[in-house]
Design a protein around this motif. Structure first.
Motif, short mmCIF file in Angstrom:
data_model
loop_
_atom_site.label_atom_id
_atom_site.label_comp_id
_atom_site.label_asym_id
_atom_site.label_seq_id
_atom_site.Cartn_x
_atom_site.Cartn_y
_atom_site.Cartn_z
N PHE A 5 -12.41 3.10 -6.89
CA PHE A 5 -11.57 3.37 -5.73
C PHE A 5 -10.21 2.69 -5.87
CE2 PHE A 5 -10.05 1.79 -1.60
CZ PHE A 5 -9.83 2.99 -0.95
N VAL A 6 -10.20 1.44 -6.30
CA VAL A 6 -8.95 0.70 -6.45
C VAL A 6 -8.09 1.31 -7.56
CG1 VAL A 6 -7.95 -1.54 -7.01
CG2 VAL A 6 -9.99 -1.41 -5.56
N TRP A 7 -8.71 1.64 -8.68
CA TRP A 7 -7.96 2.26 -9.77
C TRP A 7 -7.35 3.59 -9.34
CZ3 TRP A 7 -6.19 0.00 -13.90
CH2 TRP A 7 -6.85 -1.09 -14.45
N CYS A 8 -8.09 4.37 -8.56
CA CYS A 8 -7.56 5.64 -8.06
C CYS A 8 -6.32 5.43 -7.22
CB CYS A 8 -8.63 6.37 -7.25
SG CYS A 8 -9.97 7.07 -8.24
N LEU A 9 -6.35 4.42 -6.34
CA LEU A 9 -5.18 4.14 -5.52
C LEU A 9 -3.98 3.72 -6.38
CD1 LEU A 9 -6.70 2.22 -2.46
CD2 LEU A 9 -6.07 4.63 -2.64
N LEU A 10 -4.22 2.91 -7.39
CA LEU A 10 -3.14 2.47 -8.27
C LEU A 10 -2.52 3.66 -9.01
CD1 LEU A 10 -4.70 -0.80 -9.77
CD2 LEU A 10 -2.85 -0.63 -8.08
N LEU A 11 -3.37 4.54 -9.54
CA LEU A 11 -2.84 5.69 -10.27
C LEU A 11 -2.15 6.68 -9.34
CD1 LEU A 11 -4.40 4.47 -12.64
CD2 LEU A 11 -5.15 6.78 -13.24
N LEU A 12 -2.64 6.80 -8.10
CA LEU A 12 -1.96 7.68 -7.14
C LEU A 12 -0.56 7.15 -6.83
CD1 LEU A 12 -4.91 8.47 -4.71
CD2 LEU A 12 -3.65 10.13 -6.09
N ALA A 13 -0.44 5.84 -6.65
CA ALA A 13 0.88 5.25 -6.41
C ALA A 13 1.79 5.46 -7.61
CB ALA A 13 0.72 3.76 -6.10
N MET A 14 1.23 5.33 -8.81
CA MET A 14 2.01 5.54 -10.03
C MET A 14 2.50 6.98 -10.12
SD MET A 14 0.66 5.28 -13.94
CE MET A 14 -0.14 6.88 -13.75
N LEU A 15 1.63 7.96 -9.82
CA LEU A 15 2.03 9.36 -9.86
C LEU A 15 3.09 9.67 -8.82
CD1 LEU A 15 -1.44 11.09 -10.39
CD2 LEU A 15 0.44 10.96 -12.04
N ALA A 16 2.95 9.09 -7.62
CA ALA A 16 3.95 9.31 -6.58
C ALA A 16 5.31 8.78 -7.02
CB ALA A 16 3.50 8.64 -5.28
N ALA A 17 5.31 7.59 -7.60
CA ALA A 17 6.58 7.01 -8.07
C ALA A 17 7.18 7.85 -9.20
CB ALA A 17 6.33 5.58 -8.55
N ALA A 18 6.35 8.31 -10.12
CA ALA A 18 6.85 9.14 -11.23
C ALA A 18 7.44 10.44 -10.72
CB ALA A 18 5.71 9.41 -12.22
N THR A 19 6.79 11.05 -9.71
CA THR A 19 7.30 12.30 -9.15
C THR A 19 8.67 12.10 -8.52
OG1 THR A 19 5.01 12.97 -8.68
CG2 THR A 19 6.77 14.19 -7.58
N VAL A 20 8.84 11.02 -7.77
CA VAL A 20 10.14 10.73 -7.14
C VAL A 20 11.21 10.50 -8.21
CG1 VAL A 20 11.40 9.07 -5.71
CG2 VAL A 20 9.10 9.82 -5.04
N LEU A 21 10.88 9.76 -9.26
CA LEU A 21 11.85 9.47 -10.31
C LEU A 21 12.27 10.74 -11.05
CD1 LEU A 21 10.39 6.13 -11.73
CD2 LEU A 21 12.50 6.43 -10.39
N VAL A 22 11.29 11.61 -11.32
CA VAL A 22 11.63 12.87 -12.00
C VAL A 22 12.51 13.73 -11.10
CG1 VAL A 22 10.67 15.05 -12.83
CG2 VAL A 22 9.63 12.89 -13.52
N TYR A 23 12.22 13.77 -9.80
CA TYR A 23 13.06 14.53 -8.88
C TYR A 23 14.49 13.98 -8.87
CZ TYR A 23 14.75 16.73 -4.62
OH TYR A 23 15.49 17.45 -3.71
#
Length: 475
Positions: A5-23
């Motif tokens: 559960f904790v790892w999923c939250l960390l990777l979700l935050a990472m994906l959200a940040a990557a999406t914003v940076l790519v945009y």
């Protein structure tokens, strides 16, 4: 050990940040990255619900998965930055000569008829093979008998040329339902009846792959084309009309509604085919890992198919078992975490298996215990099996750059557009299975190129004849 559960939250935050940076910094690849990150985020969210109590994975496995996710984003950002510096235009390039003449459609009616005829030949050979081995009535009324007793061998008995022709199905289906794909669109009745017939023929193959690729290819075309439509509208009518309404609905609502409808259709197909073949996921209930609420919902199979691949890859990446798996025997069910390094044999298995005498990895992986048994390992599997963490890093970065390059240049010709769409379909399947190196996807890329180039050549030939009155094309 850190819970899943904790790892999923960390990777979700990472994906959200990557999406914003790519945009922010690589907007020309934003839609591609959005598709990639959303499909992975969906799997992580479902895993975090713990509706299936998957085994806790090791930190090194989670970091390997994170490397693959980040590398794809970085590859797309890198190619976008390179093309931006070179000032590569998005608009189609128009030059003299048929190879560079841009057209707004993928296929002429004549080329579509020819491809459809070839597909019918392949399907007729398939039906003849089924009739000889099992009988058509078995296919119609007892399809589970064919799949249950014979696995995939019923398809292997079909001659290879006919099997390759069957791979035309997804492309023909999308060209029919995606209106801009054909120069003279068929009437609605013809398009609907033709799409139903093609879907029925793909369902008759008793596997979900072809029909799923058809739906995902349709989604990829919508993702790619809608971005272009909005840019055109904004360029012609001004920024204030960017949210152009169609039948009283904003473009975003129309696109969103289309994806919801296609998602529901995919779920119905998945459940329908699974029910016909007795593959409903109920066997997983016996493991005790499935929550009672999920078990009662009847959605165990789609939930497991969407999430188990990720957890299987994590179990594989955390395995120290270097032994080779036992040779697969048809009808047996063996579970193990075999993890020998294969040095290229996994990534290039579809090529190696057609070379006589060259060893290759069995494309059907052995099952692994994630809490429930599964034998799919996300699209990172072959790169990890071959070259471990460096393989995951290099391969996913290369795919991000390659897919990004195609996506940015997709309006330069219909050939690039449709090859890009085929690649995007493999992104949709990333948490589930590797498809970019499969015979089906390679065939779709070749067919897309042949159909679009042949249509472009015939269109240019017609223009030349009409303009010059001569039945020839100048070199």
């Amino acid at each position: 050990m850190i819970p899943n559960f904790v790892w999923c939250l960390l990777l979700l935050a990472m994906l959200a940040a990557a999406t914003v940076l790519v945009y922010r910094f690589a907007r020309r690849t934003f839609l591609l990255i959005l598709c990639h990150n959303l499909v992975w985020a969906g799997a992580l969210v479902l895993i975090a619900t713990n509706l299936i109590a998957y085994k806790t994975a090791k930190p090194v496995a989670w970091l390997t998965l994170a490397t693959g996710l980040v590398a794809f984003n970085l590859g797309a950002w890198l190619i976008s930055s390179i093309l931006d510096r070179r000032g590569k235009p998005i608009a189609p390039r128009r030059r003299a000569g048929w190879l560079s003449v841009n057209t707004s459609f993928a296929a002429t009616r004549g080329v579509y008829y020819a491809a459809f005829a070839l597909y019918c030949v392949g399907f007729a050979v398939y039906l003849a093979s089924i009739q000889v081995r099992f009988g058509i009535t078995t296919l119609l009324f007892h399809p589970a008998v064919i799949r249950g007793a014979h696995g995939e061998s019923y398809l292997e008995s079909v001659p290879l040329p006919a099997r390759l022709l069957l791979y035309l199905g997804p492309l023909l289906f999308v060209f029919l339902v995606y209106r801009p794909a054909i120069d003279k669109s068929f009437p609605v009745v013809v398009r609907v009846l033709g799409a139903v017939a093609l879907a029925a023929s793909m369902l008759a193959l008793l596997q979900r792959t072809n029909i799923f690729l058809a739906i995902l290819l349709w989604c990829a075309a919508l993702v790619s084309q809608e971005w272009r439509v909005q840019r055109d509208e904004g360029r012609v009518e001004g920024r204030r009309n960017l949210r152009q309404r169609w039948n009283g609905l904003p473009v975003a609502w129309r696109v969103g509604g289309g994806f919801v409808a296609l998602g529901l259709a995919a779920l119905l197909v998945f459940q329908g085919v699974g029910g016909a073949l007795n593959k409903t996921g109920q066997e997983s209930l016996r493991s005790g890992a499935v929550a009672s609420a999920l078990g009662r919902s009847g959605l165990v199979a789609p939930f497991q198919y969407y999430t188990a691949g990720t957890m299987a890859f994590l179990q594989l990446a955390g395995s120290d078992n270097q032994d080779a798996p036992p040779e697969r025997v048809r009808g047996t069910f063996v579970i193990g975490d075999w993890n020998p390094q294969t040095w290229g044999a996994s990534t290039f298995s579809s090529v190696l298996k057609v070379l006589p005498g060259v060893p290759h990895v069995d494309p059907i992986s052995p099952f692994i215990d994630t809490g429930v048994p599964t034998n799919v390992f996300t699209w990172l599997e072959p790169f990890y099996r071959d070259f471990r963490l460096p393989g995951v890093l290099v391969a996913t970065a290369a795919m991000g750059a390659g897919f990004g390059w195609l996506f940015i240049r997709r309006f330069r010709s219909q050939t690039v557009f449709w090859i890009s769409c085929v690649c995007i379909t493999t992104v949709f399947l990333a948490p589930f299975v590797t498809r970019i190196n499969s015979t089906l996807v390679i065939s779709l890329i070749i067919y897309a190129a042949v159909i679009t180039l042949a249509s472009r050549w015939l269109t240019h030939r017609t223009v030349v004849i009409e303009a010059t009155g001569k039945n020839e094309i100048p070199l």
